[in-house]
Design a protein around this motif. Structure first.
Motif, PDB file in Angstrom:
ATOM      1  N   GLN A 111     -43.646-111.591  22.967  1.00  0.00           N
ATOM      2  CA  GLN A 111     -44.895-111.214  23.670  1.00  0.00           C
ATOM      3  C   GLN A 111     -44.684-111.494  25.331  1.00  0.00           C
ATOM      4  N   ARG A 112     -44.222-112.922  25.497  1.00  0.00           N
ATOM      5  CA  ARG A 112     -43.933-113.157  26.960  1.00  0.00           C
ATOM      6  C   ARG A 112     -42.786-112.238  27.781  1.00  0.00           C
ATOM      7  N   LEU A 113     -41.746-111.552  26.967  1.00  0.00           N
ATOM      8  CA  LEU A 113     -40.917-110.654  27.589  1.00  0.00           C
ATOM      9  C   LEU A 113     -41.646-109.344  28.007  1.00  0.00           C
ATOM     10  N   ALA A 114     -42.363-109.178  26.881  1.00  0.00           N
ATOM     11  CA  ALA A 114     -43.278-107.693  27.113  1.00  0.00           C
ATOM     12  C   ALA A 114     -44.267-107.785  28.508  1.00  0.00           C
ATOM     13  N   SER A 115     -45.105-109.020  28.437  1.00  0.00           N
ATOM     14  CA  SER A 115     -45.990-109.467  29.472  1.00  0.00           C
ATOM     15  C   SER A 115     -44.987-109.352  30.933  1.00  0.00           C
TER      16      SER A 115
END
Length: 376
Positions: A72-76
């Motif tokens: 999720q952090r990478l997508a954000s």
């Protein structure tokens, strides 16, 4: 900065709108309208960008309501970078190609005392944006005192280097968070030094120099001291050679450890003194710079296109044919060269598009205001 904008506008008024008081007031009114329009637009852009970045901000000082997985952090982070690209483009930053990155990782300038080792596999991504490429003397010394010594490679006069006035770096080590930083006066061959998770290494020249010095000094010590000890104390040759080998190994480790420690301190100084902003603060700084560059480009396009239209017969419409736009672009770049002493590439097409959008927005706003004021 506001001070720079005021200086820019004063110079602009003197060169283009000083013929009459009516012209001067009309230009200042146009500039004020432009400021109000851009202030609202870029404030909204910054709010959206901060809202996207806040959940993954590593510097936030509030309690995080829910944990964020690595995926999720990478997508954000990718969404933040997507929103940041047009801001960087309007701020006149250029994205460096993969070839430039490969060149920076492979080539090391002989005057760079500090060299780092970078493993690309340890990163999810590495991105650079640069502004203001220069070729000139760039001092590698960050302290007030220059190093003195027989083997110092720092020249008395700084050598000519290709460097960037500003470099924005976005890098994400694996199993970590994205690092957003901006640096000033970074040479092309030193781009890898601003990356996170790097290891300081000793250059081949330094290794050869240190090994030669250790070998020569070790031979002198062995001849002058070892032979005397061997003769007077009746110590076995094997034991003496083993002791001498251990002593030289310890001395070699000590010398290289001190050199790496010195290079690590110099790298830390470089990152401290040449860093301008990072993470959430950088988002605000880039948005402000994009707003200022946007305003300057529109003012330049408005003044030069209006002057060209007046010279051609007083038509108030902005010219759009490629030949005229190329001629006006050349005039703008010549004016910038005269004022700044630098060859600056001016994007007239982008400035014209922004100018037309401003006029359309102002017309729509005036129409709505007129409808609102008319009696029922």
């Amino acid at each position: 900065s506001p001070r720079l904008c005021c200086s820019f506008r004063r110079s602009h008024v003197q060169d283009f709108h000083s013929a009459s008081e009516v012209q001067r007031r009309a230009f200042l009114s146009f500039a004020e309208c432009l400021d109000n329009s851009l202030l609202q637009s870029y404030h909204a852009t910054l709010e959206r960008l901060q809202a996207l970045y806040d959940p993954i901000n590593p510097d936030r000082d509030t309690i995080q309501e829910q944990s964020v997985s690595d995926a999720q952090r990478l997508a954000s982070e990718e969404r933040v970078l997507d929103q940041l690209r047009p801001i960087l483009d309007q701020a006149n930053f250029n994205c460096l190609s993969e070839d430039a990155l490969a060149y920076a990782l492979i080539v090391h300038h002989p005057q760079d005392g500090v060299q780092v080792q970078v493993n690309i596999d340890h990163y999810e991504y590495i991105k650079y944006w640069a502004l203001g490429q220069r070729v000139g003397p760039l001092s590698t010394q960050l302290s007030s005192k220059a190093p003195k010594g027989l083997y110092s490679r720092t020249p008395k006069t700084p050598v000519e280097r290709r460097y960037f006035k500003r470099v924005v770096m976005a890098a994400r080590p694996r199993q970590a968070h994205m690092v957003l930083k901006c640096f000033k006066d970074i040479p092309l061959e030193g781009l890898e030094q601003v990356l996170p998770v790097v290891k300081v290494r000793t250059s081949r020249f330094d290794r050869t120099l240190l090994n030669t010095m250790l070998l020569v000094s070790g031979g002198v010590i062995f001849v002058n001291v070892g032979m005397v000890v061997l003769t007077d104390l009746k110590i076995g040759t094997s034991f003496l050679l083993l002791f001498f080998a251990g002593f030289m190994a310890f001395r070699t480790w000590k010398v290289f450890a001190q050199r790496r420690k010195s290079h690590s301190l110099e790298l830390a100084h470089m990152l401290y003194y040449r860093s301008t902003s990072n993470n959430a603060e950088l988002l605000g700084a880039l948005t402000l710079r994009a707003q200022e560059e946007h305003a300057k480009e529109v003012l330049l396009a408005h003044s030069f296109l209006s002057r060209h239209a007046a010279e051609e017969g007083g038509d108030t419409a902005y010219p759009t044919d490629p030949e005229t736009l190329a001629q006006v672009k050349t005039q703008v770049q010549a004016w910038l060269l005269e004022k700044s002493g630098l060859e600056i590439s001016f994007s007239l097409q982008r400035a014209l598009t922004n100018l037309q959008n401003l006029n359309r927005h102002s017309a729509e706003k005036a129409s709505k205001l007129k409808l609102f004021q008319e009696p029922a």
